[in-house]
Design an enzyme around this catalytic site. Sequence first.
Site, PDB file in Angstrom:
ATOM      1  N   HIS A  54     -16.884  84.154  72.713  1.00  0.00           N
ATOM      2  CA  HIS A  54     -18.211  83.867  73.257  1.00  0.00           C
ATOM      3  C   HIS A  54     -18.746  82.527  72.752  1.00  0.00           C
ATOM      4  O   HIS A  54     -19.402  81.802  73.496  1.00  0.00           O
ATOM      5  CB  HIS A  54     -19.174  84.997  72.872  1.00  0.00           C
ATOM      6  CG  HIS A  54     -18.650  86.359  73.195  1.00  0.00           C
ATOM      7  ND1 HIS A  54     -18.700  87.410  72.317  1.00  0.00           N
ATOM      8  CD2 HIS A  54     -18.024  86.838  74.302  1.00  0.00           C
ATOM      9  CE1 HIS A  54     -18.137  88.477  72.865  1.00  0.00           C
ATOM     10  NE2 HIS A  54     -17.721  88.152  74.061  1.00  0.00           N
ATOM     11  N   ASP A  58     -26.061  83.583  76.831  1.00  0.00           N
ATOM     12  CA  ASP A  58     -24.760  84.032  77.318  1.00  0.00           C
ATOM     13  C   ASP A  58     -24.867  85.451  77.854  1.00  0.00           C
ATOM     14  O   ASP A  58     -25.928  86.085  77.803  1.00  0.00           O
ATOM     15  CB  ASP A  58     -23.671  83.843  76.259  1.00  0.00           C
ATOM     16  CG  ASP A  58     -23.597  84.963  75.220  1.00  0.00           C
ATOM     17  OD1 ASP A  58     -24.379  85.923  75.293  1.00  0.00           O
ATOM     18  OD2 ASP A  58     -22.730  84.870  74.325  1.00  0.00           O
ATOM     19  N   GLN A 108      -4.064  76.228  71.545  1.00  0.00           N
ATOM     20  CA  GLN A 108      -3.596  76.586  72.877  1.00  0.00           C
ATOM     21  C   GLN A 108      -3.701  75.453  73.892  1.00  0.00           C
ATOM     22  O   GLN A 108      -2.766  75.213  74.666  1.00  0.00           O
ATOM     23  CB  GLN A 108      -4.379  77.804  73.384  1.00  0.00           C
ATOM     24  CG  GLN A 108      -3.989  78.245  74.788  1.00  0.00           C
ATOM     25  CD  GLN A 108      -4.465  79.617  75.090  1.00  0.00           C
ATOM     26  OE1 GLN A 108      -4.008  80.581  74.475  1.00  0.00           O
ATOM     27  NE2 GLN A 108      -5.398  79.750  76.021  1.00  0.00           N
ATOM     28  N   HIS A 155      -2.879  87.068  78.384  1.00  0.00           N
ATOM     29  CA  HIS A 155      -3.744  88.237  78.550  1.00  0.00           C
ATOM     30  C   HIS A 155      -4.754  88.045  79.682  1.00  0.00           C
ATOM     31  O   HIS A 155      -5.481  88.975  80.020  1.00  0.00           O
ATOM     32  CB  HIS A 155      -4.503  88.505  77.254  1.00  0.00           C
ATOM     33  CG  HIS A 155      -5.428  87.391  76.857  1.00  0.00           C
ATOM     34  ND1 HIS A 155      -5.007  86.097  76.688  1.00  0.00           N
ATOM     35  CD2 HIS A 155      -6.763  87.373  76.607  1.00  0.00           C
ATOM     36  CE1 HIS A 155      -6.025  85.336  76.350  1.00  0.00           C
ATOM     37  NE2 HIS A 155      -7.106  86.082  76.297  1.00  0.00           N
ATOM     38  N   TRP A 187     -10.574  84.642  80.757  1.00  0.00           N
ATOM     39  CA  TRP A 187     -10.968  83.572  81.687  1.00  0.00           C
ATOM     40  C   TRP A 187     -10.863  82.195  81.040  1.00  0.00           C
ATOM     41  O   TRP A 187     -10.485  81.224  81.699  1.00  0.00           O
ATOM     42  CB  TRP A 187     -12.361  83.815  82.244  1.00  0.00           C
ATOM     43  CG  TRP A 187     -12.659  82.939  83.435  1.00  0.00           C
ATOM     44  CD1 TRP A 187     -13.628  81.986  83.539  1.00  0.00           C
ATOM     45  CD2 TRP A 187     -11.968  82.934  84.692  1.00  0.00           C
ATOM     46  NE1 TRP A 187     -13.589  81.390  84.792  1.00  0.00           N
ATOM     47  CE2 TRP A 187     -12.572  81.957  85.517  1.00  0.00           C
ATOM     48  CE3 TRP A 187     -10.897  83.671  85.214  1.00  0.00           C
ATOM     49  CZ2 TRP A 187     -12.153  81.695  86.815  1.00  0.00           C
ATOM     50  CZ3 TRP A 187     -10.476  83.407  86.510  1.00  0.00           C
ATOM     51  CH2 TRP A 187     -11.099  82.425  87.293  1.00  0.00           C
ATOM     52  N   ASN A 188     -11.184  82.079  79.746  1.00  0.00           N
ATOM     53  CA  ASN A 188     -10.999  80.797  79.066  1.00  0.00           C
ATOM     54  C   ASN A 188      -9.551  80.339  79.191  1.00  0.00           C
ATOM     55  O   ASN A 188      -9.263  79.188  79.551  1.00  0.00           O
ATOM     56  CB  ASN A 188     -11.352  80.903  77.575  1.00  0.00           C
ATOM     57  CG  ASN A 188     -12.822  81.151  77.327  1.00  0.00           C
ATOM     58  OD1 ASN A 188     -13.664  80.859  78.170  1.00  0.00           O
ATOM     59  ND2 ASN A 188     -13.136  81.683  76.167  1.00  0.00           N
ATOM     60  N   SER A 189      -8.627  81.254  78.867  1.00  0.00           N
ATOM     61  CA  SER A 189      -7.201  80.920  78.936  1.00  0.00           C
ATOM     62  C   SER A 189      -6.760  80.625  80.361  1.00  0.00           C
ATOM     63  O   SER A 189      -5.943  79.731  80.601  1.00  0.00           O
ATOM     64  CB  SER A 189      -6.372  82.075  78.368  1.00  0.00           C
ATOM     65  OG  SER A 189      -6.580  82.208  76.978  1.00  0.00           O
ATOM     66  N   GLU A 193      -7.859  77.106  81.242  1.00  0.00           N
ATOM     67  CA  GLU A 193      -7.039  76.145  80.505  1.00  0.00           C
ATOM     68  C   GLU A 193      -5.646  76.034  81.109  1.00  0.00           C
ATOM     69  O   GLU A 193      -5.049  74.955  81.153  1.00  0.00           O
ATOM     70  CB  GLU A 193      -6.954  76.556  79.031  1.00  0.00           C
ATOM     71  CG  GLU A 193      -8.273  76.389  78.287  1.00  0.00           C
ATOM     72  CD  GLU A 193      -8.340  77.120  76.967  1.00  0.00           C
ATOM     73  OE1 GLU A 193      -9.420  77.094  76.332  1.00  0.00           O
ATOM     74  OE2 GLU A 193      -7.321  77.729  76.572  1.00  0.00           O
ATOM     75  N   GLU A 201     -12.559  92.258  81.263  1.00  0.00           N
ATOM     76  CA  GLU A 201     -12.390  91.994  82.697  1.00  0.00           C
ATOM     77  C   GLU A 201     -11.036  91.381  83.007  1.00  0.00           C
ATOM     78  O   GLU A 201     -10.791  90.914  84.124  1.00  0.00           O
ATOM     79  CB  GLU A 201     -13.519  91.075  83.188  1.00  0.00           C
ATOM     80  CG  GLU A 201     -13.289  89.580  83.053  1.00  0.00           C
ATOM     81  CD  GLU A 201     -13.277  89.042  81.635  1.00  0.00           C
ATOM     82  OE1 GLU A 201     -13.052  87.834  81.470  1.00  0.00           O
ATOM     83  OE2 GLU A 201     -13.490  89.823  80.682  1.00  0.00           O
ATOM     84  N   GLN A 202     -10.105  91.425  82.025  1.00  0.00           N
ATOM     85  CA  GLN A 202      -8.819  90.750  82.203  1.00  0.00           C
ATOM     86  C   GLN A 202      -7.993  91.329  83.351  1.00  0.00           C
ATOM     87  O   GLN A 202      -7.256  90.607  84.014  1.00  0.00           O
ATOM     88  CB  GLN A 202      -8.031  90.805  80.891  1.00  0.00           C
ATOM     89  CG  GLN A 202      -8.665  89.992  79.780  1.00  0.00           C
ATOM     90  CD  GLN A 202      -8.101  90.298  78.412  1.00  0.00           C
ATOM     91  OE1 GLN A 202      -7.088  90.983  78.273  1.00  0.00           O
ATOM     92  NE2 GLN A 202      -8.767  89.807  77.377  1.00  0.00           N
TER      93      GLN A 202
END
Length: 472
Positions: A18, A115, A343, A358, A361-363, A366, A382-383
């Site tokens: 977060h 957030d 990463q 996984h 959303w960040n990943s 990216e 939410e993955q």
Amino acid sequence: MDSSKLHVAILSSPGMGHVIPVIVLGNHLATIHGVQVTILVITTNTSHEECQFLKSVTLSSLVHIIALPQVDISSKITPKTAIVTQLCMFAREALPEIRSTIASMNRKPDALIVDLFCPSSIPIAREFDMPVYVYSPTNAWATTLFTYCHVLDKEIDGEYVDQEEPLRIPGCKPLRPEYVPDPLLDRNDQQYHEYLNLGIEFTQSDGILVNTWEDLEANTLEALRENEILRSIVKVPVYLIGPLTRPVEPDSLKSDISSWLDKQPTDSVIYVSFGSGGVLSAEQTNELAFGLELSQQRFIWVVRPPLDGGLTNSDDNLLDYLPEGFLNRTRELGLVVPNWAQQVEILGHPSVRGFLSHCGWNSTLETIRASVPMIAWPLYSEQRQNAAMLTEDICVAVNPQVLPTKKVVGREEIEKMVRKIMQGKEGQEMRNKMKELKFSAENALSHGGSSFNSISKVLEEMKLKAQLPIPQ
């Protein structure tokens, strides 16, 4: 502080997943739009990782971070209290500190952004006569479900995962029951009701900012703008302002990782990581190791102690929870990294061709910006919904036949998926699609692009409220 510049406060809930998106947003507002930003971070007695990150992160001179005094909810929870419940409790418990911190500022913020777990702070913004926006650092589809689930609560009987038909959101892609986010899995758990309330509170703000862009989710955006049923629920404007991601920081890779990557051929390495909170079982860790070995593809694997391994996060324990002889057999093939790695820098290296992820959303963002196809391995939150988008809608990922949270994925299936994205025609097609998405993302954020214009519109609204000059 320059009184002629817009001053925006951004509130983050605790946890690396977060804090990072909030800092990325703050840096973007400062460096691209010249906004003065104060980031308020709710901290806990377990916030060591976030605090170290806050000390090391590179910030614009216009960004100031305030770590709020630690919040303690230990007396109000049990070992079974779900994470969403805890995050909402942290946000509510921090309200007095948030209010007093804003009140003590020499120059009050002109607007507040909270957030997704902190909309309980919206009344504080109203007290100080500030416009307030919610920042959802995920995609528009997941955000729409968030705001609509209190309607589904009245329409559907029984647990969502037991439904035979997909969950339907007006104008949007239906969601298969097995893909619902964790908070919706048990309607008797407190986090289910916290989740519903968060979605309602989202719409009590002055607008919702979402970390995605128009070209990626045109259908969902059209539903949010045009569908009468959905508009009657989500009455506030929704602004797509992404994809905002961490920038590549020069020389930030550990020397052993960067030197190893530099020695590998172009497009030859698969990167394996499950994010800051992703942990596998001992059996699944074992199968993943054998699958990587069988694939005979070069790899970087960020390994964490298994969920049921009874081990600490010590690097010395690697030999204890990987198959016997695995590190020796794969010495020339792969690199095993304990616990954490840089990463963004790894994904952007020319030798990296695929990512077993996984699907946080960040990943995901990216990965898109690095043009790397994926193996979708969702674990929580939410993955699963993100994985559905990646595999079914934009077709840049492959996935196991059965969700990894339901069944251990065997080594042969892992080998097949790795080879598919690293060697096969399908993997090349996904890579080409990723390159198109990267180009689309860069256009959205460039001057005059959809996300640039969307952010600019929000900032103009804030300036009008604060009676600040708007450049012509």
